[in-house]
Scaffold this motif. Structure first.
Motif, short mmCIF file in Angstrom:
data_model
loop_
_atom_site.label_atom_id
_atom_site.label_comp_id
_atom_site.label_asym_id
_atom_site.label_seq_id
_atom_site.Cartn_x
_atom_site.Cartn_y
_atom_site.Cartn_z
N TYR A 1 0.84 -1.21 0.00
CA TYR A 1 0.00 0.00 0.00
C TYR A 1 0.87 1.25 0.00
O TYR A 1 0.62 2.20 -0.76
N VAL B 1 -5.65 -2.84 4.90
CA VAL B 1 -4.87 -2.62 3.68
C VAL B 1 -5.80 -2.48 2.48
O VAL B 1 -5.64 -1.57 1.65
N THR C 1 -6.39 0.97 0.25
CA THR C 1 -6.07 0.91 -1.18
C THR C 1 -7.25 1.39 -2.01
O THR C 1 -7.08 2.17 -2.97
#
Length: 375
Positions: free
Chosen positions: A117, A152, A156
């Protein structure tokens, strides 16, 4: 075959996608499978540079068949390099392999960790070469596949860089449900990865699960569970040959809400799990993490739930053996690494004897090391 809008891409995609990982070992095999898929209404084909010669064979198919390129939707996946030059060359190589002037959907192959990320946010991030290719029309839409945790994946998506997401989400793994909701809110296309295999090896279910699901099949119910959600666009179907398309596509026009009988069957599965596991059932709250020994406690206990509760031993063993062998694609150590530190115990709202359950799972499912299918 029914079709759904693939989020902000506005592509009209068949609710089943043919993934070419398992039929990429022979050009004739791929040709036969793709032809059958087209005949049955599939218009979306997914491949990757990592999947053998899938791009090359599919490119040869496009050139030798009478299929109109405009009626075919291609997704391929790329593992990015830190070098912008290499990324541009990689995209061009995929275009050359596919013998086409554009790729409909390009997915970054595996944004799985916090580091992955953070790489998106760097001032010289590889993402700029992909966005440039998008501006040039070489890529129509950009997405990512992920095996990452909720945080995550959420971050994203919230970068606003992506048009679609390739996601793990199944009846027996509903952890990513908040991501389904977020992706819908952001109008991303949602492509479910490997619902038959990663969803529980449901093409060869144990007798107990078959009996519980009767008169349906476990595979059919998993597909129906997914297609019940209108936010989900398409499900990956990894057929190795034309015949393997037939059973899954029996539900290709059944993307309506779950019926009362289907709901009753799911209830029966849950009741059996609860009855068999008793006080040892893990509710998958994830509050036990982080583990000092980097054991993926919730996933180990999920596999134990399925292996013990529903006799899904082959699946539990297959996935358990991935621990310590697949890097960021399947993170965590095996249960045998537990040191009885006790840090997880006060965190568990169910007061599970986590160290004992970890050792029990290890004794049941340990074996030779596992590999990702495309290796």
């Amino acid at each position: 075959m029914n079709y759904r809008r693939f989020g902000k891409t506005n592509l009209n995609i068949s609710i089943f996608t043919l993934g070419l990982m398992r039929c990429c070992y022979s050009e004739n095999q791929l040709f036969d499978t793709v032809n059958k898929a087209l005949f049955l209404g599939i218009n979306h084909f997914e491949m990757a540079r990592a999947y053998g010669k899938s791009e090359e064979y599919f490119g040869n198919f496009l050139q030798t068949s009478n299929v109109n390129r405009q009626n075919i939707i291609i997704t391929t996946k790329l593992t990015p390099s830190e070098s912008q030059k290499i990324n541009k060359a990689t995209i061009q190589k995929s275009l050359d392999n596919l013998q086409t002037s554009y790729i409909d959907c390009l997915a970054i192959h595996g944004i799985n960790t916090e580091k992955h990320y953070q790489q998106l946010l760097e001032s010289d991030s590889y993402i700029y070469s992909l966005l440039e290719a998008k501006q040039e029309g070489k890529i129509k839409y950009l997405g990512f596949s992920t095996h990452g945790n909720l945080e995550v994946i959420k971050k994203t998506i919230e970068t606003g860089l992506f048009d679609f997401v390739n996601l793990h989400y199944y009846y027996f793994f509903q952890r990513n449900h908040p991501i389904i909701n977020l992706a819908q809110e952001k109008d991303l296309g949602i492509f479910i990865i490997s619902p038959a295999d990663k969803g529980g090896m449901l093409y060869q279910p144990p007798q107990k699960l078959k009996d519980l699901c009767h008169p349906f099949t476990p595979l059919e119910l998993n597909y129906r569970f997914l297609l019940d959600n209108p936010a989900i666009t398409t499900l990956s179907l990894g057929a190795a040959n034309p015949d393997e398309l037939l059973i899954p596509l029996q539900v290709a026009e059944k993307d309506y809400p779950l019926t009362a009988d289907e709901i009753k069957t799911f209830d029966k599965v849950e009741q059996s799990l609860s009855h068999t596991l008793g006080q040892d059932i893990c509710s998958q709250c994830y509050q036990c993490l982080p583990c000092p020994e980097n054991i993926n406690i919730p996933e180990v206990l999920r596999l134990r739930n399925l292996g013990v509760g529903l006799d899904m031993v082959d699946f539990a063993r297959y996935r358990y053996q991935m621990f310590e062998n697949a890097g960021h694609w399947f993170w965590g150590n095996k249960g045998s690494k537990c040191t009885d530190c006790g840090e997880c115990l006060p965190k568990c709202p169910q007061n599970l004897s986590i160290p004992n359950l970890l050792r029990d799972a290890d004794s049941r499912f340990k074996g030779s090391q596992g590999r990702r299918l495309w290796e």
